[in-house]
Enzyme design. Sequence first.
Site, PDB file in Angstrom:
ATOM      1  N   HIS A 107       0.837  -1.200   0.000  1.00  0.00           N
ATOM      2  CA  HIS A 107       0.000   0.000   0.000  1.00  0.00           C
ATOM      3  C   HIS A 107       0.871   1.248   0.000  1.00  0.00           C
ATOM      4  O   HIS A 107       1.516   1.564   0.989  1.00  0.00           O
ATOM      5  CB  HIS A 107      -0.913  -0.025   1.232  1.00  0.00           C
ATOM      6  N   VAL A 118       5.549   2.714   2.798  1.00  0.00           N
ATOM      7  CA  VAL A 118       4.785   1.649   2.137  1.00  0.00           C
ATOM      8  C   VAL A 118       4.333   0.680   3.223  1.00  0.00           C
ATOM      9  O   VAL A 118       5.144   0.170   3.994  1.00  0.00           O
ATOM     10  CB  VAL A 118       5.609   0.889   1.072  1.00  0.00           C
ATOM     11  N   GLU A 119       3.039   0.442   3.274  1.00  0.00           N
ATOM     12  CA  GLU A 119       2.447  -0.488   4.249  1.00  0.00           C
ATOM     13  C   GLU A 119       2.359  -1.861   3.585  1.00  0.00           C
ATOM     14  O   GLU A 119       1.664  -2.026   2.586  1.00  0.00           O
ATOM     15  CB  GLU A 119       1.059   0.018   4.645  1.00  0.00           C
ATOM     16  N   ILE A 120       3.084  -2.820   4.129  1.00  0.00           N
ATOM     17  CA  ILE A 120       3.077  -4.185   3.582  1.00  0.00           C
ATOM     18  C   ILE A 120       2.053  -4.998   4.367  1.00  0.00           C
ATOM     19  O   ILE A 120       2.153  -5.116   5.591  1.00  0.00           O
ATOM     20  CB  ILE A 120       4.470  -4.829   3.692  1.00  0.00           C
ATOM     21  N   THR A 156      -3.098   1.888   8.507  1.00  0.00           N
ATOM     22  CA  THR A 156      -3.055   3.317   8.178  1.00  0.00           C
ATOM     23  C   THR A 156      -4.396   3.880   7.720  1.00  0.00           C
ATOM     24  O   THR A 156      -4.847   4.909   8.238  1.00  0.00           O
ATOM     25  CB  THR A 156      -1.979   3.598   7.113  1.00  0.00           C
TER      26      THR A 156
END
Length: 370
Positions: A107, A118-120, A156
């Site tokens: 994301h 970056v949200e994994i 998030t």
Amino acid sequence: VTQESADKGKAYSEGLLTKAVQRGRSTSSQKDEVLARIKATDKVEDLNGCDLIIEAVFEDRDLKATVTKETEAVMDPSGVFASNTSTLPITGLAEASIRKDKFIGLHFFSPVDKMPLVEIIVGEETSDETLARGFDYVQQIKKTPIVVNDSRGFYTSRVFGTYVGEGVALMAEGQHPRAIEVAGLQAGMPVGPLALQDEVSLSLALHVMTQSRKDMGDAYVEPASEAPMRKMVEELGREGKKSGKGFYDYPAADDKQGKKKLWPGLAEHFPPAAEKLSQQEMIDRMLFAQANETARCVEEGVLMKTGDGNIGSIFGWGFAPHQGGTLQFINAYGVANFVARSKELAAKYGQRFEPASILVKMAESGETFN
């Protein structure tokens, strides 16, 4: 979908690279080298052999499923398929995949060229190897990764929504829009909640609520912001900045000197309340909504590390940097004090402020987030 759209995307990249050259941060040859690596196409066959694909299509489950099936048919069988979804659970999206162990969420945050996080997101069947490859990729492109477990809205988007949602709820209660925006800035947020909701788009937020209601059925709890958002979009046709009108009115595209202004009609459709809340009361509501939801993410196992929660909140949506992050805000306020204040807010404004169970237990045992 069309070659024209693909070319438009590459043109955006070219514009960024041109600015970098003009500002002395790059050279013309470096610009040409990067552009030569970008192939703008509307043909899925051009993805033949790709070892990583990141889909970033509209937040629609069926559309994402179609893209997944089309691209997995031509990509490297051992490659990773990632979704840039900001809200839809990865495990559910992976149902369209024939290689669920190689399906993951990556994301990114808008604008991607400026935002570092970056949200994994790890789905139920995502393998450790796929997570490692996703983590490596994020580091290769010089972004900051955090890893979270799967859930609706992940970390998030879920917590960010409480900030803008609280701003919209305050407006619907009759608090002055300008006072709400100033409270957001006084809290340390980079942008007021109403302006930020305009940027994200009211219509997109409403679409996400509608999709969540459809997916969750009777388990869906309507947020306090949904009714006013629905009124803004469906009755008043105000969808946000992209349409030139949301909580704010926006100048025409060719008006370089014009500035956005709060829409005067807000007072008519959301009449002023007899009681004006103090700025501190509004600030508390905005900060506590975010911090309490973060604690729930820890409680549910969505967040695995305190550091990821704090870093994600600052770099992901700009939670008051001077507070050190949402969980650090709770530590600094004092867990027991936070629980007591949360209960006061819950008594006045509703269940959403009821302190997360994990906080109540931590207050009793004297623990903090480490």
